[in-house]
Motif scaffolding. Structure first.
Motif, short mmCIF file in Angstrom:
data_model
loop_
_atom_site.label_atom_id
_atom_site.label_comp_id
_atom_site.label_asym_id
_atom_site.label_seq_id
_atom_site.Cartn_x
_atom_site.Cartn_y
_atom_site.Cartn_z
N PRO A 67 -41.10 0.94 -38.94
CA PRO A 67 -40.34 -0.32 -38.99
C PRO A 67 -41.12 -1.45 -38.33
O PRO A 67 -41.47 -1.38 -37.14
CB PRO A 67 -39.06 0.00 -38.23
N LEU A 68 -41.38 -2.51 -39.09
CA LEU A 68 -42.12 -3.64 -38.55
C LEU A 68 -41.30 -4.40 -37.51
O LEU A 68 -41.87 -5.10 -36.67
CB LEU A 68 -42.51 -4.59 -39.68
N ASN A 69 -39.98 -4.28 -37.55
CA ASN A 69 -39.15 -4.97 -36.56
C ASN A 69 -39.45 -4.53 -35.14
O ASN A 69 -39.16 -5.24 -34.18
CB ASN A 69 -37.68 -4.74 -36.86
N ASP A 70 -40.02 -3.33 -35.00
CA ASP A 70 -40.40 -2.88 -33.66
C ASP A 70 -41.40 -3.83 -33.01
O ASP A 70 -41.48 -3.92 -31.79
CB ASP A 70 -41.01 -1.48 -33.72
N LEU A 71 -42.17 -4.54 -33.85
CA LEU A 71 -43.19 -5.42 -33.31
C LEU A 71 -42.61 -6.68 -32.69
O LEU A 71 -43.27 -7.34 -31.89
CB LEU A 71 -44.18 -5.81 -34.42
N TRP A 72 -41.37 -7.04 -33.07
CA TRP A 72 -40.78 -8.24 -32.48
C TRP A 72 -39.39 -7.98 -31.93
O TRP A 72 -38.44 -8.70 -32.14
CB TRP A 72 -40.74 -9.40 -33.48
N GLY A 73 -39.26 -6.85 -31.22
CA GLY A 73 -38.05 -6.60 -30.45
C GLY A 73 -37.00 -5.78 -31.14
O GLY A 73 -35.84 -5.78 -30.74
N ASP A 74 -37.36 -5.06 -32.23
CA ASP A 74 -36.44 -4.12 -32.86
C ASP A 74 -35.19 -4.81 -33.38
O ASP A 74 -34.09 -4.30 -33.26
CB ASP A 74 -36.07 -3.00 -31.88
N ARG A 75 -35.35 -5.98 -33.96
CA ARG A 75 -34.19 -6.67 -34.51
C ARG A 75 -33.70 -5.96 -35.76
O ARG A 75 -34.46 -5.52 -36.60
CB ARG A 75 -34.54 -8.12 -34.87
N GLY A 76 -32.34 -5.89 -35.88
CA GLY A 76 -31.73 -5.30 -37.06
C GLY A 76 -31.83 -3.79 -37.11
O GLY A 76 -31.69 -3.20 -38.16
N GLN A 77 -32.02 -3.13 -35.97
CA GLN A 77 -32.29 -1.70 -35.98
C GLN A 77 -31.10 -0.88 -36.42
O GLN A 77 -31.26 0.22 -36.94
CB GLN A 77 -32.73 -1.25 -34.59
N ASN A 78 -29.90 -1.35 -36.28
CA ASN A 78 -28.74 -0.56 -36.67
C ASN A 78 -28.14 -1.02 -37.99
O ASN A 78 -27.04 -0.63 -38.34
CB ASN A 78 -27.66 -0.64 -35.58
N LEU A 79 -28.86 -1.86 -38.72
CA LEU A 79 -28.29 -2.45 -39.91
C LEU A 79 -28.09 -1.42 -41.01
O LEU A 79 -27.08 -1.42 -41.69
CB LEU A 79 -29.20 -3.56 -40.42
N GLY A 80 -29.05 -0.54 -41.17
CA GLY A 80 -28.96 0.41 -42.27
C GLY A 80 -27.75 1.30 -42.18
O GLY A 80 -27.10 1.59 -43.16
N ALA A 81 -27.40 1.75 -40.96
CA ALA A 81 -26.29 2.67 -40.83
C ALA A 81 -24.96 2.00 -41.15
O ALA A 81 -24.03 2.63 -41.62
CB ALA A 81 -26.26 3.25 -39.42
#
Length: 806
Positions: free
Chosen positions: A690-704
């Protein structure tokens, strides 16, 4: 209509259990009885009389997710409300927080009327019905409870199986499994607060039919909109409500290929029966024309198989018709005669593969793997066992796909091959076996430059293992015999040849254990030295052609074997001793292996003079050293390495080093380095991250949660780079975007088809979660190429109604 108790005999028990006066009134009105003084404030619970003994409860490990139709009509009904009026056995009216519950159905409303003779319930006000996890809300409901027949005006609805929701003018309930929704919408995007909310994607249809029995939805007169833009008018479409198979058109696929041009496919899936199905895939290729792909699968108790046929009547680039066929079949033959001759019947295995021409593998490189190789096997094998005997009859014919820039020598057909084996294990401490094989080898002698032949081969061996708690020793004696009949004379003028070779080997090993601790962890460490001696006298085999033999790979699996060759045309002369040692670190509680380190080397006491044609005798007294390591210290990390080191030149001959980092779901990085001196040197890297890890893990729970808004980006890929040629060999690289209720994928794939040519294609896909996919499906490409790749949407089990229980 029945309630908590089914018989007036249990009236006293009911009065002790129910504390609500309104519930008591309902029970009394429906059963035609009067109330007693016990209606007053509840007193202490009275002891049960023998006639009122409680019904025994039986434990169950699972909740009943589905209620059988045969028992649904016998289920009790519970009602609750602020006030209740009615007439016995006629009607009941509940007002204020009215609730009616029966089995997996709950109806809530401001007012609820129930007519017992017609089994009709009418609900008004803020009506909500939950039926096995499917929820409808609206102002007016009329429903027959047993048959689940009725209608709902202006409903909002939620369907559990595909996590979708929408609203409509009206829902007509046909029965408990089917419903027709008029002027309907459907989406899987989670509803957000606010009057101006619109989902990222939405299906608007004149009619949507839901069939929960077949797990399929049907939309008519529909339009699919994405980001408020209509993208696809749909006069008629079916979509799945679960992973259950269904007949119908599948989503179209669109691709761009530098060889075939623009490709458009429209697959049709035919669910013939639970154990049979077929798929038809017409495809239009802008540079070539029209092709039809088909696949038929079947599964029975005693047989199973798969048939694939691809046909292109006119290929505009090649000016010819093109086709490919693949057929696999496995069956067990049984009858009275076969049962007398075998233990468990006869097993028949067919594997047939053919293509129209030599260019097929290059022009259609992304077809089925079995149809795009350059060696296509057509194999039929009949095998059976009878006591200690196991036998087989086999025919094998190859189709060799030639390339003028890189020709290959075709392998020999086996027409036929007859084999049998007799084996006994631990017969008074001895293991012994006899193998016999007769094969007729056929090929084009102009290409192989060898005569065709009939070969009879046998191998007899006996061993006596001595196994103890701390080690083992196994002496073994083998006798190899072969006889050849050639259709043309050999260089010495003979039409026949024979060979008998004995082999003596001695395998031994010890196992030492101790408790150890490294880096704060406790282990059980082993030390396992091993010595393997083999002695085979020299027999001149230089004139014997090669039909199925080749040099064995040099690795930890083959270094402790008697023969330096595979197949039966060469038996190496040997007088050598293999020494090795392995140490392992084991979890003392589970036995799981955390690390393994090994080293092995051969000591040769005499030259090896038996070689493959054109090979030189092996004169080195010491072989290359094999070094191996495998570490799984942490579940997130894995490391393995094998090195073949030449002690004379003090250089590595062949090396393979690999590592994997997998800290969690959708996070994996693999890297491998492979080196073979003077032949190849490659680096292989694969990843899903996940590229979001590079800028603070934004949207990490969106898929669920299937929300929408700021999504989650993933990078996926695999690169195979040749350091020797300084170029990419094969590559797959792309991006995935997870917005919760929809997914976007863009993938570029490059496949090397020859030393100077490669095919490339771009794959785009838009997936509306729980509904359909548009574009070229790159998922199989990603799964085949990226180690440990995970689908962003992979439902492992169907949702339970208890996940949406009220």
């Amino acid at each position: 209509m029945r309630f908590l108790m089914h018989n007036l005999k249990h009236r006293a028990s009911l009065l002790r259990l129910i504390r609500s006066p309104v519930a008591l009134v309902a029970w009394a009105l429906l059963h035609g009885t009067s109330l007693y003084a016990q209606v007053a404030p509840a007193g202490p619970v009275l002891p049960l009389t023998p006639e009122e003994s409680p019904i025994p409860l039986q434990s169950s490990p699972l909740l009943q997710d589905q209620i059988p139709n045969t028992s649904r009509s016998a289920l009790p009904t519970f009602i609750y409300s602020d006030s209740l009026t009615g007439r016995p056995d006629l009607e009941t009216v509940l007002e204020g927080n009215a609730v009616l519950r029966r089995g997996d159905m709950v109806i809530k409303a401001d007012r609820l009327e129930y007519d017992q003779p017609t089994d009709l319930a009418k609900a008004t006000g803020q009506v909500r019905i939950n039926r096995a996890g499917n929820v409808y809300e609206g102002p007016l409901l009329e429903l027959k409870l047993d048959s689940f027949e009725g209608f709902f005006n202006e409903p909002r609805y939620y369907f559990l199986k595909n996590d979708s929701h929408g609203d409509a003018d009206r829902v007509d309930f046909i029965d408990d499994q089917r419903a027709v929704i008029h002027n309907a919408t459907l989406t899987t995007c989670r509803r957000l607060p606010g009057p101006d909310w619109l989902p990222d994607w939405i299906l608007r249809a004149n009619t949507i039919r839901m069939d929960n029995e077949e797990d399929v939805g049907t939309a008519e007169g529909a339009v699919l909109s994405f980001k408020r833009v209509p993208v696809l008018p749909i006069p008629y479409i079916t979509f799945p409500l679960s992973d259950k198979r269904k007949s119908g058109l599948m989503p179209p696929t669109l691709g761009v290929d530098n060889v075939n041009g623009v490709e458009v496919s429209m697959p049709y899936y035919w669910n013939i029966a639970p154990n049979r199905d077929a798929t038809f895939t017409p495809t239009v290729m802008s540079k070539r024309g029209v092709s039809l792909g088909s696949e038929f699968r079947y599964l029975e108790a005693d047989y199973a198989g798969q048939l694939r046929l691809d046909l292109m009547p006119v290929d505009q680039l090649r000016d010819s018709n093109r086709w490919a066929m693949g057929y696999q079949h496995q069956t067990t033959l049984r009858n009275s005669l076969i049962s007398q001759l075998t233990d468990n019947g006869m097993a028949l295995n067919l594997n047939l593969n053919r293509v129209s021409d030599d260019n097929y593998w290059k022009d259609f490189s992304r077809s089925s793997t079995s149809l795009t190789q350059r060696l296509l096997a057509n194999d039929a094998t009949l095998s059976w066992t009878n006591g200690y005997f196991s036998s087989s009859v086999r025919t094998l014919k190859w189709q060799t796909i030639q390339d003028v820039t890189a020709p290959i020598i075709p392998p020999y057909d086996r027409l036929p091959q007859l084999a049998t084996r007799y084996a006994r294990i631990d017969d008074n401490g001895f293991d012994y076996s006899v193998d016999a094989d007769y094969t007729q080898f056929q090929a084009d002698s102009m290409l192989t430059r060898q005569p065709n032949a009939q070969r009879a081969f046998s191998l007899m061996q006996v061993s006596r293992p001595f196994i103890g708690p701390a080690g083992f020793i196994t002496p073994k004696l083998q006798l190899h015999a072969a006889s050849y009949q050639f259709d043309t004379p050999l260089t010495n003028g003979n039409n026949s040849a024979s060979r008998v070779v004995p082999t003596l080997s001695l395998d031994s090993g010890l196992v030492f254990e101790r408790d150890a601790s490294y880096f704060g962890k406790d282990f059980r460490q082993t030390l396992e030295p091993r010595a393997f001696y083999v002695n085979t006298p020299y027999r001149d085999q230089r004139l014997l052609p090669i039909y199925d033999s080749g040099a064995s790979d040099f690795n930890f699996a083959t270094i402790y074997t008697e023969n330096a060759f595979v197949g039966n045309d060469r038996i190496s002369d040997s007088n050598l001793l293999t020494l090795g040692v392995t140490t392992r670190l084991l979890n003392p509680d589970t036995g799981a292996e955390a690390a393994r380190f090994g080293i092995a080397q051969r000591l040769r006491f005499a030259d090896q003079n038996v070689t493959m044609p054109g090979g030189a005798p092996v004169t080195d007294r010491i072989s290359d050293i094999l070094l191996g390591a495998s570490v799984n210290w942490d579940p997130k990390w894995a490391f393995d390495s094998t090195v073949q080191f030449n002690p004379t030149t003090e250089k590595s001959v062949r090396s393979s080093v690999g590592a994997r980092y997998n800290p969690g779901n959708y996070r994996v990085v693999t890297a491998a380095y492979r080196y073979q001196r003077d032949l190849s040197e490659q680096v292989d890297v694969g990843w899903q991250w996940p590229l979001n890890d590079l800028w603070g893990d934004r949207g990490q729970n969106l898929g669920a949660g299937r929300g929408q808004g700021e999504g989650r980006w993933y990078s996926v890929g695999r690169l195979n780079y040749s350091l020797q040629e300084r170029k990419l060999v094969n590559s797959v690289i792309g991006f995935e975007y997870d917005a919760g209720c929809w997914l976007g994928r863009a993938v570029l794939e490059r496949l090397q088809t020859s030393t100077s040519t490669a095919s490339q294609r771009i794959m785009f896909q838009l997936e509306f979660v729980g509904f359909t996919r548009l574009g070229v499906n790159p998922l199989q490409t990603l799964k085949d190429n990226i180690p440990n790749y995970q689908f962003l949407r992979e439902q492992t089990s169907p949702p339970s109604r208890f996940s949406n229980y009220e």
